[in-house]
Design a protein around this motif. Structure first.
Motif, PDB file in Angstrom:
ATOM      1  N   THR A  48       0.563  -1.347   0.148  1.00 21.08           N
ATOM      2  CA  THR A  48       0.121   0.039  -0.019  1.00 21.08           C
ATOM      3  C   THR A  48       0.870   1.308   0.021  1.00 21.08           C
ATOM      4  OG1 THR A  48      -1.755  -1.198   1.169  1.00 21.08           O
ATOM      5  CG2 THR A  48      -1.749   1.417   1.498  1.00 21.08           C
ATOM      6  N   LEU A  49       1.835   1.158   0.716  1.00 16.90           N
ATOM      7  CA  LEU A  49       2.992   2.453   0.887  1.00 16.90           C
ATOM      8  C   LEU A  49       3.390   2.632  -0.727  1.00 16.90           C
ATOM      9  CD1 LEU A  49       4.480   2.131   4.350  1.00 16.90           C
ATOM     10  CD2 LEU A  49       3.247   3.874   3.604  1.00 16.90           C
ATOM     11  N   SER A  50       3.818   1.574  -1.250  1.00 17.45           N
ATOM     12  CA  SER A  50       4.397   1.752  -2.568  1.00 17.45           C
ATOM     13  C   SER A  50       3.538   2.118  -3.638  1.00 17.45           C
ATOM     14  CB  SER A  50       4.987   0.209  -3.156  1.00 17.45           C
ATOM     15  OG  SER A  50       3.859  -0.453  -3.460  1.00 17.45           O
ATOM     16  N   ARG A  51       2.204   2.168  -3.512  1.00 18.76           N
ATOM     17  CA  ARG A  51       1.159   2.726  -4.374  1.00 18.76           C
ATOM     18  C   ARG A  51       0.939   4.150  -4.127  1.00 18.76           C
ATOM     19  NH1 ARG A  51      -1.017  -2.250  -3.601  1.00 18.76           N
ATOM     20  NH2 ARG A  51      -2.382  -1.786  -1.952  1.00 18.76           N
ATOM     21  N   LEU A  57       9.370   4.772  -3.557  1.00 20.58           N
ATOM     22  CA  LEU A  57       9.417   3.374  -2.724  1.00 20.58           C
ATOM     23  C   LEU A  57       9.155   2.224  -4.038  1.00 20.58           C
ATOM     24  CD1 LEU A  57       9.527   1.384  -0.501  1.00 20.58           C
ATOM     25  CD2 LEU A  57       7.060   1.806  -0.076  1.00 20.58           C
ATOM     26  N   ILE A  58      10.152   1.552  -4.286  1.00 18.51           N
ATOM     27  CA  ILE A  58      10.231   0.479  -5.286  1.00 18.51           C
ATOM     28  C   ILE A  58      10.309  -1.130  -4.257  1.00 18.51           C
ATOM     29  CG2 ILE A  58      11.510  -0.726  -7.080  1.00 18.51           C
ATOM     30  CD1 ILE A  58      12.422   2.109  -7.791  1.00 18.51           C
TER      31      ILE A  58
END
Length: 251
Positions: A48-51, A57-58
Motif C-alpha cells: 500500500t505504501l508503494s502505491r 518506493l520500489i
C-alpha cells in the motif's frame, strides 16, 4: 544524510523493517527507497505504501536464503541506480510454526540449526557479496544488519537458544569480515551489526512475559533509537557491534 540518498531495506514487510521503510519515507534526503519482501500476502501495508509513494518506493520480491533471488533483486536495483547509501537488513529467524529456540542440548537437531544459519548468517553474507558493486563509491554509506545481544559470546551467561545464539554470533563474525574486505574492494561503507533491544513484534511475542514494560520497545521507538545510532556512526566504527543505545557490545 546528504541529499539524494538511495536506501534499501531488506525484510520490509513487517516489524522493524516496515518501521524503517516509514522512517525513510519521512526523510526528504532519501530520494529512492528499495524494499524487499517474500510474500505479497504478508506485505499488504508495504505494498500500500508503494502505491502511495510510486515516485520513491520500489518493492522487490527477495528471499535472502535464495542467492538467485538476491542476484535478481540487486540487478533490478542496478537498473535504477549505480550506488546505495543506506542499507539495513532486518531479516531474522527466531521461531515459527515448526521451530522454537532450544532450551537444552537434547532439543538440538541439524535441520533446525541449518535453518537458523541459512536465514541469520548465510543470507546476510550473500547480501554483502551481491551488494558490493553498489557500495563502490566515495560517498558516505552504511550497511547495517540486525543482530541480537544473545549472539554475543562474551555476554552469554544463561545458555540456551543454541541455534539462534550461534547463528547471530556467526552473523557478527561474517559482517566483521565484510567490513575488512569492503575497503579493499573500493567500498567505503560503514558495516555494522545492531542489537535492537526487545521490540514488540511477532518475533519477540512469545518471549515478552519476563520483559519489564520499559524494556519492551515499540517498533517506532526501536527504529528511532537505531536511526540515531546510524546517524552518529564514524568511519572508524565499521566492523563493530552496537546496541540500541549506541554502546558497543562484546563479541
Amino acid at each position: 544524510m546528504n541529499q539524494s540518498q538511495k536506501a534499501f531495506i531488506i525484510g520490509a514487510s513487517q516489524g522493524i523493517g516496515l518501521g524503517f521503510v516509514k522512517k525513510c519515507l519521512e526523510n526528504s534526503s532519501i530520494s529512492t527507497l528499495f524494499a524487499s519482501y517474500r510474500h505479497p500476502e504478508s506485505a499488504a501495508e508495504l505494498l500500500t505504501l508503494s502505491r502511495q509513494h510510486r515516485d520513491r518506493l520500489i518493492c522487490l520480491i527477495m528471499d535472502i536464503t535464495d542467492e538467485a533471488q538476491i542476484q535478481e533483486a540487486t540487478g533490478q536495483i542496478q537498473q535504477h541506480t549505480d550506488s546505495l547509501h543506506f542499507v539495513i537488513n532486518c531479516v531474522g529467524l527466531l521461531h515459527d510454526s515448526t521451530l522454537q529456540p532450544e532450551k537444552s542440548l537434547r532439543q538440538i537437531n541439524p535441520e533446525n540449526l541449518m535453518r537458523y544459519f541459512q536465514v541469520n548468517s548465510i543470507g546476510p553474507a550473500l547480501l554483502a557479496k551481491h551488494l558490493l558493486p553498489l557500495f563502490q563509491h566515495n560517498q558516505r554509506s552504511i550497511f547495517a544488519t540486525i543482530s541480537a545481544k544473545v549472539g554475543s559470546i562474551g555476554d552469554n551467561k544463561i545458555g540456551g537458544w543454541y541455534g539462534y545464539r550461534a547463528s547471530k554470533a556467526a552473523l557478527n563474525m561474517l559482517m566483521r569480515t565484510v567490513a575488512i574486505e569492503y575497503p579493499r574492494k573500493g567500498a567505503k561503507a560503514i558495516v555494522i551489526t545492531l542489537h535492537p533491544g526487545t521490540t514488540n513484534t511477532r518475533l519477540s511475542k512469545p518471549f515478552q512475559r519476563n520483559v519489564s514494560p520499559e524494556k519492551l520497545f515499540s517498533i517506532e521507538k526501536t527504529v528511532s533509537q537505531l536511526w540515531t545510532v546510524l546517524e552518529n556512526l564514524e568511519e572508524t566504527d565499521t566492523g563493530e557491534f552496537f546496541s540500541w543505545d549506541g554502546t558497543r557490545l562484546p563479541w
